[in-house]
Design a protein around this motif. Sequence first.
Motif, mmCIF file in Angstrom:
data_model
loop_
_atom_site.group_PDB
_atom_site.id
_atom_site.type_symbol
_atom_site.label_atom_id
_atom_site.label_comp_id
_atom_site.label_asym_id
_atom_site.label_seq_id
_atom_site.Cartn_x
_atom_site.Cartn_y
_atom_site.Cartn_z
ATOM 1 N N TYR A 38 0.859 -1.282 0.007
ATOM 2 C CA TYR A 38 -0.026 -0.003 0.157
ATOM 3 C C TYR A 38 0.866 1.179 -0.115
ATOM 4 O O TYR A 38 0.330 2.315 -0.405
ATOM 5 C CB TYR A 38 -1.013 -0.030 1.054
ATOM 6 C CG TYR A 38 -2.155 -0.916 0.753
ATOM 7 C CD1 TYR A 38 -3.475 -0.193 0.229
ATOM 8 C CD2 TYR A 38 -2.370 -2.098 1.286
ATOM 9 C CE1 TYR A 38 -4.520 -1.056 0.078
ATOM 10 C CE2 TYR A 38 -3.366 -3.017 1.079
ATOM 11 C CZ TYR A 38 -4.665 -2.212 0.348
ATOM 12 O OH TYR A 38 -5.561 -2.944 0.255
ATOM 13 N N TYR A 41 2.483 1.343 -3.722
ATOM 14 C CA TYR A 41 1.343 1.456 -4.791
ATOM 15 C C TYR A 41 -0.083 2.064 -4.159
ATOM 16 O O TYR A 41 -1.022 1.386 -3.980
ATOM 17 C CB TYR A 41 0.936 0.067 -5.244
ATOM 18 C CG TYR A 41 2.226 -0.403 -6.007
ATOM 19 C CD1 TYR A 41 2.617 -0.029 -7.236
ATOM 20 C CD2 TYR A 41 2.579 -1.853 -5.639
ATOM 21 C CE1 TYR A 41 3.558 -0.687 -7.768
ATOM 22 C CE2 TYR A 41 3.546 -2.439 -6.201
ATOM 23 C CZ TYR A 41 4.266 -1.819 -7.262
ATOM 24 O OH TYR A 41 5.350 -2.499 -7.804
ATOM 25 N N GLU A 44 -2.568 1.755 -6.280
ATOM 26 C CA GLU A 44 -3.087 0.324 -6.517
ATOM 27 C C GLU A 44 -2.817 0.095 -7.938
ATOM 28 O O GLU A 44 -3.115 -0.990 -8.523
ATOM 29 C CB GLU A 44 -4.417 0.184 -6.181
ATOM 30 C CG GLU A 44 -4.803 0.262 -4.483
ATOM 31 C CD GLU A 44 -6.108 -0.332 -4.180
ATOM 32 O OE1 GLU A 44 -6.580 -1.143 -4.798
ATOM 33 O OE2 GLU A 44 -6.465 -0.042 -3.009
ATOM 34 N N LEU A 75 -5.623 -5.188 -2.071
ATOM 35 C CA LEU A 75 -4.557 -5.118 -2.911
ATOM 36 C C LEU A 75 -3.689 -6.490 -2.955
ATOM 37 O O LEU A 75 -3.112 -6.645 -4.014
ATOM 38 C CB LEU A 75 -3.631 -4.110 -2.098
ATOM 39 C CG LEU A 75 -2.482 -3.744 -3.130
ATOM 40 C CD1 LEU A 75 -3.073 -3.162 -4.762
ATOM 41 C CD2 LEU A 75 -1.697 -2.379 -2.671
#
Length: 176
Positions: A38, A41, A44, A75
């Motif tokens: 997280y 990204y 995401e 995710l």
Amino acid sequence: MKTLVIVVHPDMESSVINKRWVEELSRYPEKYHIHQLYKVYPDEKIDVPAEQRLIEQYDKIVFQFPFYWFSSPPLLKKWFDEVLTYGWAYGSKSGYKVGDKKIGLVISAGIDEEGYSSQGMYKYTLKELTAPFELTFNYIRADYRSLYAYYGIELNSTREWIENSVAPYMDYLNKL
């Protein structure tokens, strides 16, 4: 060789257990590479080639996350869907790049272990509820080493309880 610890927590700043575990791992950069999905990204949008190159560098990989709606945070599912591709992770002569790598799960669970039993609140053990992960790792021919779970975060968030989680967590990682 170092262990790759892929941490998948959607709100690490408010985490209690996972945050403490990452702090402990940070004390041993020669042994552990921490990869927080997280954090890397936030939008995401996963860089699949970069993730595959990272995986190829390690023989031991741990996926660490809070148990989230009887699975992982979203995710991680997206990561599996996008990174474990045909021809790389499975399905061809050049595939199985994850094959024979030791893989484990580290899970922080909200309720006590008794809640994850046939007589408990959720009627299934955590091992049963995480069977899709085991099947995934078997499918890509990884050496799945089972899960480590630390239970009861919703009821026990004292400093002592949190600190008591560190030694068994590190022991699991060191024995992987």
